[in-house]
Design a protein around this motif. Structure first.
Motif, PDB file in Angstrom:
ATOM      1  N   GLU A   2      19.155   8.954  53.183  1.00 46.89           N
ATOM      2  CA  GLU A   2      20.420   9.568  53.083  1.00 46.89           C
ATOM      3  C   GLU A   2      20.221  11.057  52.717  1.00 46.89           C
ATOM      4  OE1 GLU A   2      23.516   8.357  53.050  1.00 46.89           O
ATOM      5  OE2 GLU A   2      22.959   6.383  53.794  1.00 46.89           O
ATOM      6  N   GLU A   3      19.016  11.074  51.999  1.00 42.50           N
ATOM      7  CA  GLU A   3      18.963  12.753  51.413  1.00 42.50           C
ATOM      8  C   GLU A   3      18.223  13.533  52.730  1.00 42.50           C
ATOM      9  OE1 GLU A   3      16.183  12.605  48.339  1.00 42.50           O
ATOM     10  OE2 GLU A   3      17.429  11.327  47.078  1.00 42.50           O
ATOM     11  N   THR A   4      17.612  12.926  53.581  1.00 40.68           N
ATOM     12  CA  THR A   4      17.207  13.740  54.722  1.00 40.68           C
ATOM     13  C   THR A   4      18.381  14.203  55.684  1.00 40.68           C
ATOM     14  OG1 THR A   4      15.141  12.514  54.816  1.00 40.68           O
ATOM     15  CG2 THR A   4      15.560  13.689  56.627  1.00 40.68           C
ATOM     16  N   ILE A   5      19.227  13.212  55.772  1.00 40.59           N
ATOM     17  CA  ILE A   5      20.199  13.454  56.750  1.00 40.59           C
ATOM     18  C   ILE A   5      21.258  14.252  55.936  1.00 40.59           C
ATOM     19  CG2 ILE A   5      22.439  12.212  57.570  1.00 40.59           C
ATOM     20  CD1 ILE A   5      20.875   9.758  57.998  1.00 40.59           C
ATOM     21  N   SER A   6      21.218  14.214  54.605  1.00 46.01           N
ATOM     22  CA  SER A   6      22.527  15.269  53.751  1.00 46.01           C
ATOM     23  C   SER A   6      21.605  16.555  53.984  1.00 46.01           C
ATOM     24  CB  SER A   6      22.488  14.878  52.444  1.00 46.01           C
ATOM     25  OG  SER A   6      23.103  13.600  52.402  1.00 46.01           O
ATOM     26  N   LEU A   7      20.481  16.726  53.935  1.00 38.83           N
ATOM     27  CA  LEU A   7      19.683  17.908  53.716  1.00 38.83           C
ATOM     28  C   LEU A   7      19.889  18.501  55.276  1.00 38.83           C
ATOM     29  CD1 LEU A   7      18.155  20.159  52.346  1.00 38.83           C
ATOM     30  CD2 LEU A   7      15.966  19.090  52.991  1.00 38.83           C
ATOM     31  N   ARG A   8      19.575  17.921  56.401  1.00 39.57           N
ATOM     32  CA  ARG A   8      19.810  18.309  57.669  1.00 39.57           C
ATOM     33  C   ARG A   8      21.433  18.686  57.963  1.00 39.57           C
ATOM     34  NH1 ARG A   8      17.948  14.053  61.971  1.00 39.57           N
ATOM     35  NH2 ARG A   8      16.181  14.243  60.752  1.00 39.57           N
ATOM     36  N   THR A  13      25.245  23.195  58.663  1.00 40.05           N
ATOM     37  CA  THR A  13      26.513  23.788  58.568  1.00 40.05           C
ATOM     38  C   THR A  13      26.301  25.239  58.253  1.00 40.05           C
ATOM     39  OG1 THR A  13      27.270  21.645  57.294  1.00 40.05           O
ATOM     40  CG2 THR A  13      28.432  23.791  56.887  1.00 40.05           C
ATOM     41  N   LEU A  14      25.087  25.596  57.419  1.00 37.40           N
ATOM     42  CA  LEU A  14      24.725  27.122  57.292  1.00 37.40           C
ATOM     43  C   LEU A  14      24.366  27.753  58.473  1.00 37.40           C
ATOM     44  CD1 LEU A  14      22.768  26.708  53.874  1.00 37.40           C
ATOM     45  CD2 LEU A  14      24.997  27.164  54.203  1.00 37.40           C
ATOM     46  N   LYS A  15      23.895  27.033  59.513  1.00 38.66           N
ATOM     47  CA  LYS A  15      23.335  27.583  60.769  1.00 38.66           C
ATOM     48  C   LYS A  15      24.748  27.920  61.839  1.00 38.66           C
ATOM     49  CE  LYS A  15      20.462  26.991  64.960  1.00 38.66           C
ATOM     50  NZ  LYS A  15      19.488  25.844  65.406  1.00 38.66           N
ATOM     51  N   LYS A  16      25.706  26.851  61.430  1.00 33.69           N
ATOM     52  CA  LYS A  16      26.855  27.088  62.157  1.00 33.69           C
ATOM     53  C   LYS A  16      27.784  27.854  61.758  1.00 33.69           C
ATOM     54  CE  LYS A  16      30.027  23.974  61.948  1.00 33.69           C
ATOM     55  NZ  LYS A  16      30.686  22.386  62.320  1.00 33.69           N
ATOM     56  N   ARG A  17      27.771  28.443  60.521  1.00 37.44           N
ATOM     57  CA  ARG A  17      28.680  29.345  59.847  1.00 37.44           C
ATOM     58  C   ARG A  17      27.869  30.535  59.682  1.00 37.44           C
ATOM     59  NH1 ARG A  17      33.959  27.410  60.833  1.00 37.44           N
ATOM     60  NH2 ARG A  17      33.625  24.906  60.281  1.00 37.44           N
ATOM     61  N   LEU A  18      26.847  30.974  60.159  1.00 38.80           N
ATOM     62  CA  LEU A  18      25.926  31.815  59.705  1.00 38.80           C
ATOM     63  C   LEU A  18      26.690  33.139  59.774  1.00 38.80           C
ATOM     64  CD1 LEU A  18      23.277  33.025  58.784  1.00 38.80           C
ATOM     65  CD2 LEU A  18      22.090  32.709  60.985  1.00 38.80           C
ATOM     66  N   GLY A 188      30.176  33.591  50.946  1.00 38.79           N
ATOM     67  CA  GLY A 188      30.252  33.108  52.331  1.00 38.79           C
ATOM     68  C   GLY A 188      29.822  31.517  52.473  1.00 38.79           C
ATOM     69  N   VAL A 189      28.628  31.424  51.820  1.00 43.32           N
ATOM     70  CA  VAL A 189      28.109  30.046  51.712  1.00 43.32           C
ATOM     71  C   VAL A 189      29.177  29.056  51.364  1.00 43.32           C
ATOM     72  CG1 VAL A 189      26.605  28.323  50.507  1.00 43.32           C
ATOM     73  CG2 VAL A 189      25.786  30.811  51.306  1.00 43.32           C
ATOM     74  N   GLY A 190      30.049  29.504  50.219  1.00 35.34           N
ATOM     75  CA  GLY A 190      31.075  28.573  49.803  1.00 35.34           C
ATOM     76  C   GLY A 190      32.267  28.406  50.626  1.00 35.34           C
ATOM     77  N   LEU A 191      32.600  29.664  51.228  1.00 40.31           N
ATOM     78  CA  LEU A 191      33.557  29.479  52.377  1.00 40.31           C
ATOM     79  C   LEU A 191      33.221  28.672  53.504  1.00 40.31           C
ATOM     80  CD1 LEU A 191      36.376  30.237  53.107  1.00 40.31           C
ATOM     81  CD2 LEU A 191      35.462  32.465  54.028  1.00 40.31           C
ATOM     82  N   ALA A 192      31.674  28.713  53.922  1.00 42.25           N
ATOM     83  CA  ALA A 192      31.167  28.053  54.963  1.00 42.25           C
ATOM     84  C   ALA A 192      31.455  26.443  54.811  1.00 42.25           C
ATOM     85  CB  ALA A 192      29.870  28.171  55.123  1.00 42.25           C
ATOM     86  N   PHE A 193      31.033  26.006  53.330  1.00 42.76           N
ATOM     87  CA  PHE A 193      31.027  24.610  53.433  1.00 42.76           C
ATOM     88  C   PHE A 193      32.415  24.194  52.815  1.00 42.76           C
ATOM     89  CE2 PHE A 193      26.687  25.120  51.720  1.00 42.76           C
ATOM     90  CZ  PHE A 193      26.278  24.135  52.338  1.00 42.76           C
TER      91      PHE A 193
END
Length: 247
Positions: A2-8, A13-18, A188-193
Motif C-alpha cells: 500500500e505504501e509503495t503504491i501511495s508513494l508512486r 501527481t507531482l510529475k503531472k502537475r509539475l 504549488g505542491v499543495g494546489l497540485a494535490f
C-alpha cells in the motif's frame, strides 16, 4: 505494498502537475524581485558606541561595585537617549525635517551583554543622515547627561562613519526571492494535490476498480482514424481473398 503504491501515486501527481508548481514558483519569485528592487525603499544603518565609565583615581583602579552600578545605569541611559529632551536638541541642531516621534523610531539603543558599552544604531533611507543622527545623538547625550543626572561617566567610544559604498541592510532581494520561491513551491505542491483530490473523473482501470469495487475483465483500446482505416482495409482484403478462393 500500500505504501509503495501511495508513494508512486504521490510522485505521479507531482510529475503531472509539475508545470503548475514551476509556474507558481516563477510568479512568486518575479513578484518578490519586483517588490524588492523597485517598490521597497532601501534602508541604511549607522552606529555609534558610548562607554559608561566613571573616572578612576590612582588608588581606585578597579572597583567591581562601581562597574555593576554603571551596567545598571545603562538601562536608564537607554531611555534617556531616546527621550524628547535629547531628541528635540538633535532635531534642532541637525535641522531634521521630520518630527521627534519619527526621529525616535529611527533610533535603537542596545547594550552589549555584561559590558559598559551602549550601541546607538540609526536606520534611515539616507546613509549620510543615519550617520549624522547617530553622531549628533551621542554628542548631545554626552553633553547633557551631567545636568540631567549629575554624573559625568559617559564617553563616546566610537563615532558612526560612512563607507565609500554603503550598502542597505534591507531589503535583501536575494533572500526575499529565495523565500518567495520556497513559499511558491509549497503553494504549488499543495494546489497540485488539491486539484488531484478534487478530480473525480475515471481515467484508468485502476480508477474503475477503486470506484466500483469490481475486477476489470477487459479493456477496449482507443482506435484512431488511421488504425481504423488500416483495419477496415485488411478486413476488405480478407473478404476479397475468401471470395476468390470460393470461386
Amino acid at each position: 505494498m500500500e505504501e509503495t503504491i501511495s508513494l508512486r501515486e504521490l510522485f505521479h501527481t507531482l510529475k503531472k502537475r509539475l508545470w503548475l508548481i514551476v509556474l507558481i514558483m516563477v510568479v512568486a519569485a518575479t513578484v518578490s524581485s519586483v517588490i524588492s528592487f523597485f517598490v521597497l525603499t532601501p534602508i541604511y544603518q549607522s552606529s555609534a558606541q558610548i562607554l559608561v565609565n566613571q573616572a578612576k583615581s590612582e588608588k581606585d583602579l578597579y572597583n567591581t561595585g562601581e562597574i555593576q552600578t554603571n551596567i545598571q545605569l545603562i538601562n536608564t541611559y537607554s531611555v534617556i537617549i531616546r527621550s524628547p529632551k535629547i531628541l528635540n536638541k538633535v532635531k534642532e541642531e541637525l535641522n531634521f525635517p521630520g518630527t521627534v516621534g519619527e526621529l525616535q523610531n529611527k533610533i535603537a539603543v542596545a547594550s552589549e551583554k555584561d559590558s559598559q558599552i551602549i550601541a546607538l544604531t540609526v536606520e534611515d533611507p539616507n546613509p549620510s543622515m543615519a550617520m549624522k543622527v547617530a553622531n549628533k545623538t551621542a554628542e548631545v547625550f554626552q553633553r547633557d547627561i551631567p545636568s540631567i543626572m549629575s554624573v559625568d561617566n559617559v564617553t563616546i567610544l566610537s563615532k558612526a562613519t560612512l563607507g565609500e559604498k554603503p550598502s542597505p541592510i534591507k531589503p535583501k532581494p536575494l533572500l526575499n526571492i529565495a523565500i518567495a520561491s520556497v513559499v511558491g513551491m509549497m503553494i504549488g505542491v499543495g494546489l497540485a494535490f488539491l486539484l488531484e483530490y478534487l478530480d473525480n473523473t475515471i481515467k484508468s482501470e485502476q480508477d474503475v476498480e477503486q470506484v466500483l469495487g469490481l475486477p476489470v475483465m477487459g479493456v477496449i483500446s482507443i482506435i484512431d482514424d488511421e488504425t481504423s482505416k488500416e483495419t477496415m482495409s485488411n478486413s476488405i482484403d480478407t473478404v476479397v481473398r475468401r471470395d476468390s478462393v470460393g470461386v
